[in-house]
Design an enzyme around this catalytic site. Sequence first.
Site, PDB file in Angstrom:
ATOM      1  N   LYS A   1       0.680  -1.179   0.095  1.00 44.51           N
ATOM      2  CA  LYS A   1       0.199  -0.092   0.185  1.00 44.51           C
ATOM      3  C   LYS A   1       0.768   1.452  -0.102  1.00 44.51           C
ATOM      4  CE  LYS A   1      -2.309  -1.330   3.821  1.00 44.51           C
ATOM      5  NZ  LYS A   1      -1.614  -2.596   3.932  1.00 44.51           N
ATOM      6  N   THR A   2       1.937   1.342   0.952  1.00 50.42           N
ATOM      7  CA  THR A   2       2.966   2.464   0.820  1.00 50.42           C
ATOM      8  C   THR A   2       3.628   2.514  -0.521  1.00 50.42           C
ATOM      9  OG1 THR A   2       3.278   2.174   3.168  1.00 50.42           O
ATOM     10  CG2 THR A   2       4.722   3.566   2.246  1.00 50.42           C
TER      11      THR A   2
ATOM     12  N   ASP B   1      -1.783   6.508   6.090  1.00 51.90           N
ATOM     13  CA  ASP B   1      -1.676   5.152   6.618  1.00 51.90           C
ATOM     14  C   ASP B   1      -2.537   4.776   7.756  1.00 51.90           C
ATOM     15  OD1 ASP B   1      -1.047   2.394   6.434  1.00 51.90           O
ATOM     16  OD2 ASP B   1       1.196   2.666   6.912  1.00 51.90           O
TER      17      ASP B   1
ATOM     18  N   THR C   1      -6.096  -1.569   6.815  1.00 50.94           N
ATOM     19  CA  THR C   1      -6.117  -3.126   6.916  1.00 50.94           C
ATOM     20  C   THR C   1      -7.460  -3.709   6.805  1.00 50.94           C
ATOM     21  OG1 THR C   1      -5.691  -2.904   9.349  1.00 50.94           O
ATOM     22  CG2 THR C   1      -3.848  -3.422   7.686  1.00 50.94           C
TER      23      THR C   1
ATOM     24  N   ARG D   1       6.554  -8.257   1.543  1.00 50.39           N
ATOM     25  CA  ARG D   1       7.662  -7.926   2.697  1.00 50.39           C
ATOM     26  C   ARG D   1       8.153  -9.170   3.227  1.00 50.39           C
ATOM     27  NH1 ARG D   1       4.813  -4.491   6.268  1.00 50.39           N
ATOM     28  NH2 ARG D   1       6.039  -2.631   5.208  1.00 50.39           N
TER      29      ARG D   1
END
Length: 355
Positions: A75-76, A120, A169, A228
Amino acid sequence: MTWDETGEAVTDRLVAASADGEDRAVEAALRPKDLGEFIGQERVREQLDLVLRAARARGGTADHVLLSGAPGLGKTTLSMIIAAEMGAPIRITSGPAIQHAGDLAAILSSLTEGEVLFLDEIHRMSRPAEEMLYMAMEDFRVDVIVGKGPGATAIPLELPPFTLVGATTRAGLLPPPLRDRFGFTGHMEFYAPAELERVIHRSAGLLDVDIEPDGAAEIAGRSRGTPRIANRLLRRVRDYAQVKADGLITKEIAARALDVYEVDLRGLDRLDRAVLDALLRLFGGGPVGLSTLAVAVGEERETVEEVAEPFLVREGLLARTPRGRVATLAAWAHLGLVPPRHNDAGGSQQGLFGP
Ligand SMILES: Nc1ncnc2c1ncn2[C@@H]1O[C@H](COP(=O)(O)OP(=O)(O)OP(=O)(O)O)[C@@H](O)[C@H]1O
């Protein structure tokens, strides 16, 4: 147990989806810089491409974008890509960092025209800040309250047009008035193993690591659908390959390394397997209450429920039922155990003390 700013339990697990210090240090170098480089998420990517192209053709600012999905799915990264594709600067902050409406007013009033504001964990913003955001998103205006009590006055402040990229989320936690103010919502899915292989090859190239296709596949399969985690496992396997071999990551080296780190073929770690093992061997596959299960593995209730179970449920290895936790047939197969003959999803008590 403690939780990070995303609400995820803080652990030192190799398979945690949230970022640790080392991740943050290397992630900047590994982030794809444009939509073409961004792997997977075909639907979100295609839709976003249209939104951004149209905005560019109009010579205007892109609509506000909401990105939802689990931690570590990009997302970032996507928010930075949005800014880059629009040729705009980006400001990054998070819901928990904005506790007062004044904090938000300060950020909004310092934005430049077309700037991207990445917020965020937008669902964790305070209520007054959220209400201020409604007006800012819709009318590019905020009312700044000056003074207190009966003498307080609202001073309207015009804002330059900007693009808000909100990340969460859990999109379901957003109040509908906030959700409705986004022109585009993209839901990020977990990545398929083949997509993670591409992520791993790309990262290996950037980190100057030699890797064979089978080696990348071995890591991808254990990465829980999350880039990640794939990048983190790649770094640990690279260490192993350097120390124990000649640096080249083959399938065998990757498998041996991840066995040392106790991440199994499906991405389960020691805690996940301890929970399944107790459920199967001690309770015949369940149903068993959460507290009893937690005592059996010597962990806190919250650790079992928040840290281990979500992935076991997602993988179809464990079910949460009104009568307690129940193992699925896939769980028996995964641990190489034979289920008791009358085990079913309703949880027969046969074979209570396991095969
Ligand atoms: N589609 C992708 N292709 C290549 N690399 C990716 C992709 N998505 C994520 N990554 C990599 O995974 C890492 C984590 O991504 P990112 O920080 O964007 O996740 P996030 O969803 O914002 O996580 P969080 O919600 O925890 O902040 C980054 O290093 C990024 O390079």
